[in-house]
Design an enzyme around this catalytic site. Structure first.
Site, PDB file in Angstrom:
ATOM      1  N   CYS A   3       0.829  -1.198   0.000  1.00  0.00           N
ATOM      2  CA  CYS A   3       0.000   0.000   0.000  1.00  0.00           C
ATOM      3  C   CYS A   3       0.865   1.250   0.000  1.00  0.00           C
ATOM      4  O   CYS A   3       1.898   1.306   0.664  1.00  0.00           O
ATOM      5  CB  CYS A   3      -0.902  -0.016   1.225  1.00  0.00           C
ATOM      6  SG  CYS A   3      -2.007   1.397   1.317  1.00  0.00           S
ATOM      7  N   ASP A   5       0.181   3.796   1.493  1.00  0.00           N
ATOM      8  CA  ASP A   5       0.042   4.322   2.850  1.00  0.00           C
ATOM      9  C   ASP A   5       0.924   3.584   3.858  1.00  0.00           C
ATOM     10  O   ASP A   5       1.000   3.956   5.007  1.00  0.00           O
ATOM     11  CB  ASP A   5      -1.434   4.185   3.266  1.00  0.00           C
ATOM     12  CG  ASP A   5      -1.731   4.807   4.613  1.00  0.00           C
ATOM     13  OD1 ASP A   5      -1.016   5.739   5.010  1.00  0.00           O
ATOM     14  OD2 ASP A   5      -2.674   4.350   5.276  1.00  0.00           O
ATOM     15  N   ARG A   7       3.616   2.453   6.233  1.00  0.00           N
ATOM     16  CA  ARG A   7       4.632   3.234   6.937  1.00  0.00           C
ATOM     17  C   ARG A   7       5.901   2.443   7.213  1.00  0.00           C
ATOM     18  O   ARG A   7       6.865   2.977   7.718  1.00  0.00           O
ATOM     19  CB  ARG A   7       4.038   3.760   8.244  1.00  0.00           C
ATOM     20  CG  ARG A   7       2.991   4.823   7.965  1.00  0.00           C
ATOM     21  CD  ARG A   7       2.041   4.987   9.151  1.00  0.00           C
ATOM     22  NE  ARG A   7       1.038   5.975   8.838  1.00  0.00           N
ATOM     23  CZ  ARG A   7      -0.182   5.686   8.432  1.00  0.00           C
ATOM     24  NH1 ARG A   7      -0.560   4.449   8.288  1.00  0.00           N
ATOM     25  NH2 ARG A   7      -1.039   6.642   8.160  1.00  0.00           N
ATOM     26  N   HIS A  59      -2.264  -3.740   5.239  1.00  0.00           N
ATOM     27  CA  HIS A  59      -2.113  -3.380   6.651  1.00  0.00           C
ATOM     28  C   HIS A  59      -3.461  -2.988   7.219  1.00  0.00           C
ATOM     29  O   HIS A  59      -4.359  -2.548   6.500  1.00  0.00           O
ATOM     30  CB  HIS A  59      -1.099  -2.234   6.820  1.00  0.00           C
ATOM     31  CG  HIS A  59      -1.521  -0.963   6.148  1.00  0.00           C
ATOM     32  ND1 HIS A  59      -2.166   0.039   6.825  1.00  0.00           N
ATOM     33  CD2 HIS A  59      -1.413  -0.542   4.864  1.00  0.00           C
ATOM     34  CE1 HIS A  59      -2.420   1.040   5.984  1.00  0.00           C
ATOM     35  NE2 HIS A  59      -1.978   0.703   4.784  1.00  0.00           N
ATOM     36  N   CYS A  62      -6.164   0.561   6.865  1.00  0.00           N
ATOM     37  CA  CYS A  62      -5.815   1.128   5.558  1.00  0.00           C
ATOM     38  C   CYS A  62      -6.837   2.197   5.136  1.00  0.00           C
ATOM     39  O   CYS A  62      -8.042   1.944   5.100  1.00  0.00           O
ATOM     40  CB  CYS A  62      -5.767   0.014   4.518  1.00  0.00           C
ATOM     41  SG  CYS A  62      -5.398   0.589   2.846  1.00  0.00           S
TER      42      CYS A  62
END
Length: 114
Positions: A3, A5, A7, A59, A62
């Site tokens: 993704c 996003d 981290r 994750h 999301c």
């Protein structure tokens, strides 16, 4: 395939040194048969770089999956979210019964999306 996003650096997730992992990221780690970018990345990595294992890594929490849970039009991203919304629609009754809590439902849809 992860993704946008995410981290966590992909190499840390699999405990490998930097440069050891060939990574493709997009919103909500979607793999679609009409996404020529993702398909090209997979073809290149497998055929040219001789990658032996492909990991699709999502994750919890999301934002892309959370957006797909809504029935609100969000603009251009709706085309991308359609794939996740199809999964949501397929399992919606089961998700609502088994996961009455919104966050639990989101996390289960994150799992189903992978």
């Amino acid at each position: 395939i992860g993704c946008s996003d995410s981290r966590g650096p992909a190499n840390q997730i699999v405990d490998l040194p930097p440069g050891s992992v060939f990574v493709h990221r997009n919103i909500a780690n979607v793999v679609s048969n009409i996404d020529f970018n993702c398909l090209s990345v997979m073809q290149f990595s497998i055929a040219v770089l001789k990658v032996k294992h492909v990991i699709v890594c999502g994750h919890y929490g999301c934002g892309g999956v959370a957006a797909a849970m809504t029935r609100t039009s969000l603009g251009l991203i709706d085309n991308w979210l359609r794939h996740i919304r199809d999964v949501r629609d397929k399992y919606e009754k089961r998700l609502n019964v088994l996961y009455p809590d919104q966050e639990d439902r989101l996390n289960r849809l994150c799992e189903l999306n992978v």
